[in-house]
Every structure is written in structure tokens, then in C-alpha cells.
Design a protein around this motif. Structure first.
Motif, short mmCIF file in Angstrom:
data_model
loop_
_atom_site.label_atom_id
_atom_site.label_comp_id
_atom_site.label_asym_id
_atom_site.label_seq_id
_atom_site.Cartn_x
_atom_site.Cartn_y
_atom_site.Cartn_z
N GLN A 70 0.84 -1.18 0.00
CA GLN A 70 0.00 0.00 0.00
C GLN A 70 0.88 1.25 0.00
N LEU A 71 0.56 2.17 -0.85
CA LEU A 71 1.32 3.41 -0.97
C LEU A 71 0.69 4.48 -0.07
N GLN A 72 1.52 5.12 0.78
CA GLN A 72 1.04 6.22 1.62
C GLN A 72 1.69 7.52 1.18
N LEU A 73 0.93 8.60 1.22
CA LEU A 73 1.40 9.90 0.77
C LEU A 73 1.13 10.94 1.84
N VAL A 74 2.14 11.78 2.12
CA VAL A 74 1.99 12.83 3.13
C VAL A 74 2.48 14.15 2.55
N GLU A 75 1.58 15.14 2.48
CA GLU A 75 1.94 16.45 1.95
C GLU A 75 2.41 17.38 3.06
N SER A 76 3.22 18.35 2.67
CA SER A 76 3.62 19.42 3.58
C SER A 76 4.01 20.63 2.76
N GLY A 77 4.15 21.77 3.44
CA GLY A 77 4.63 22.97 2.77
C GLY A 77 3.60 24.04 2.49
N GLY A 78 2.35 23.76 2.79
CA GLY A 78 1.33 24.76 2.55
C GLY A 78 1.45 25.92 3.53
N GLY A 79 0.67 26.96 3.28
CA GLY A 79 0.68 28.11 4.18
C GLY A 79 0.03 29.31 3.56
N LEU A 80 0.25 30.46 4.19
CA LEU A 80 -0.28 31.74 3.73
C LEU A 80 0.82 32.50 3.00
N VAL A 81 0.51 33.00 1.81
CA VAL A 81 1.50 33.73 1.02
C VAL A 81 0.79 34.89 0.32
N GLN A 82 1.53 35.95 0.09
CA GLN A 82 0.96 37.10 -0.60
C GLN A 82 0.92 36.86 -2.11
N ALA B 178 1.94 6.83 -11.88
CA ALA B 178 1.97 8.29 -12.03
C ALA B 178 1.69 8.91 -10.67
N ILE B 179 2.20 10.11 -10.48
CA ILE B 179 1.99 10.82 -9.24
C ILE B 179 1.84 12.29 -9.54
N GLY B 180 1.10 12.99 -8.71
CA GLY B 180 0.97 14.40 -9.01
C GLY B 180 0.18 15.17 -7.97
N TRP B 181 -0.16 16.39 -8.37
CA TRP B 181 -0.79 17.34 -7.48
C TRP B 181 -2.17 17.73 -7.99
N PHE B 182 -3.07 17.84 -7.03
CA PHE B 182 -4.44 18.21 -7.29
C PHE B 182 -4.82 19.30 -6.30
N ARG B 183 -5.90 20.00 -6.58
CA ARG B 183 -6.36 21.00 -5.63
C ARG B 183 -7.88 21.09 -5.66
N GLN B 184 -8.41 21.55 -4.53
CA GLN B 184 -9.85 21.75 -4.43
C GLN B 184 -10.11 23.02 -3.67
N ALA B 185 -10.72 23.97 -4.36
CA ALA B 185 -11.10 25.24 -3.75
C ALA B 185 -12.53 25.12 -3.22
N PRO B 186 -12.91 25.95 -2.25
CA PRO B 186 -14.27 25.89 -1.71
C PRO B 186 -15.32 26.02 -2.80
N TYR C 31 -4.41 21.55 -1.34
CA TYR C 31 -3.60 20.85 -2.34
C TYR C 31 -3.34 19.42 -1.86
N TYR C 32 -3.58 18.50 -2.76
CA TYR C 32 -3.43 17.08 -2.47
C TYR C 32 -2.39 16.46 -3.40
N CYS C 33 -1.69 15.49 -2.85
CA CYS C 33 -0.83 14.63 -3.65
C CYS C 33 -1.59 13.32 -3.87
N ALA C 34 -1.50 12.78 -5.06
CA ALA C 34 -2.19 11.53 -5.36
C ALA C 34 -1.37 10.72 -6.34
N ALA C 35 -1.59 9.42 -6.32
CA ALA C 35 -0.82 8.54 -7.19
C ALA C 35 -1.71 7.43 -7.76
N ASP C 36 -1.28 6.98 -8.92
CA ASP C 36 -1.95 5.88 -9.62
C ASP C 36 -0.97 4.72 -9.68
N SER C 37 -1.38 3.54 -9.28
CA SER C 37 -0.49 2.39 -9.31
C SER C 37 -0.54 1.71 -10.68
N TYR C 38 0.47 0.89 -10.95
CA TYR C 38 0.48 0.14 -12.20
C TYR C 38 -0.75 -0.76 -12.29
#
Length: 129
Positions: A1-13, A33-41, A94-101
Motif C-alpha cells: 500500500q502506498l502512503q502519501l503525506v503532503e507538507s509545505g502549505g501556508g499563507l502567502v501574498q 503516475a503521481i501528481g498534485w491536485f487542488r480543491q477550492a471551496p 492541495y493534495y498529492c495523489a498517485a496511480d499504481s500500475y
């Protein structure tokens, strides 16, 4: 099983930069494949940048082309998203997500599909100022 943990977010101008990190653990050799996704309100989750494992080819959504860069450090099992020239409309979780073979063989997802099976918990990015 693949586990993913994001970090680095915050408030920026607006106009600022942030770098997000996605640390992979578990069966890390399995990802297609692996990559980044986002979801706004109030909006659907969208793929913004993804990378294929085999050849490191990349894909970017039009909304982030020229501003965001995806990269990876295999020694650290980490994928990064360098974000520059940030805009208020980039505010989202922002989310990290991956697709397995295995899942790619079965479902043949498009690159950066929100249907990827493995997800991190997300990190908030807020562009305001």
C-alpha cells in the motif's frame, strides 16, 4: 500500500512562492503516475500537475503552466510542486495523489485524473494579502 503525506502549505501574498512536498512510503515502486491536485471551496477537485514514473514526463493544467513546476527526488521518495507568481485564485487545499500500475492496467486513467486511488490528507494554500 502506498502512503502519501503532503507538507509545505501556508499563507502567502499574491506574487509569492511556495514549495509543496509529497513524501511517499510503503510500496513506492508501484506507482505509475503521481501528481498534485487542488480543491477550492465550492469547486470540484482538479488535477494541476502530474508526472509519469517511467520517464518523468510531465503534464500541467493550463491555469498553472509557466508558474508551477513538478519534480521528484527518488532518493527521498518525494515529489515537489514549486509554485511561483501565486494568485488569489490558487487558494485551495492541495493534495498529492498517485496511480499504481495495477489500477492503471485495470482502469486506464487519464493522466492527472481525480480518480487516482492513492491520496494524501492535503495541505492548505492561501494566497492573500
Amino acid at each position: 500500500q502506498l502512503q502519501l503525506v503532503e507538507s509545505g502549505g501556508g499563507l502567502v501574498q499574491p506574487g509569492g512562492s511556495l514549495r509543496l512536498s509529497c513524501k511517499a512510503s510503503g510500496y513506492t515502486l508501484d506507482y505509475y503516475a503521481i501528481g498534485w491536485f487542488r480543491q477550492a471551496p465550492g469547486k470540484e477537485r482538479e488535477g494541476i500537475s502530474c508526472m509519469l514514473s517511467a520517464d518523468s514526463s510531465t503534464w500541467y493544467a493550463d491555469s498553472v503552466k509557466g508558474r508551477f513546476t513538478i519534480s521528484r527526488d527518488d532518493a527521498k521518495n518525494t515529489v515537489y510542486l514549486q509554485m511561483s507568481s501565486l494568485k488569489p485564485e490558487d487558494t485551495a487545499i492541495y493534495y498529492c495523489a498517485a496511480d499504481s500500475y495495477a489500477s492503471q492496467l485495470q482502469y486506464k486513467y487519464d493522466i492527472c485524473s481525480p480518480a487516482y486511488p492513492h491520496w494524501g490528507q492535503g495541505t492548505q494554500v492561501t494566497v492573500s494579502g
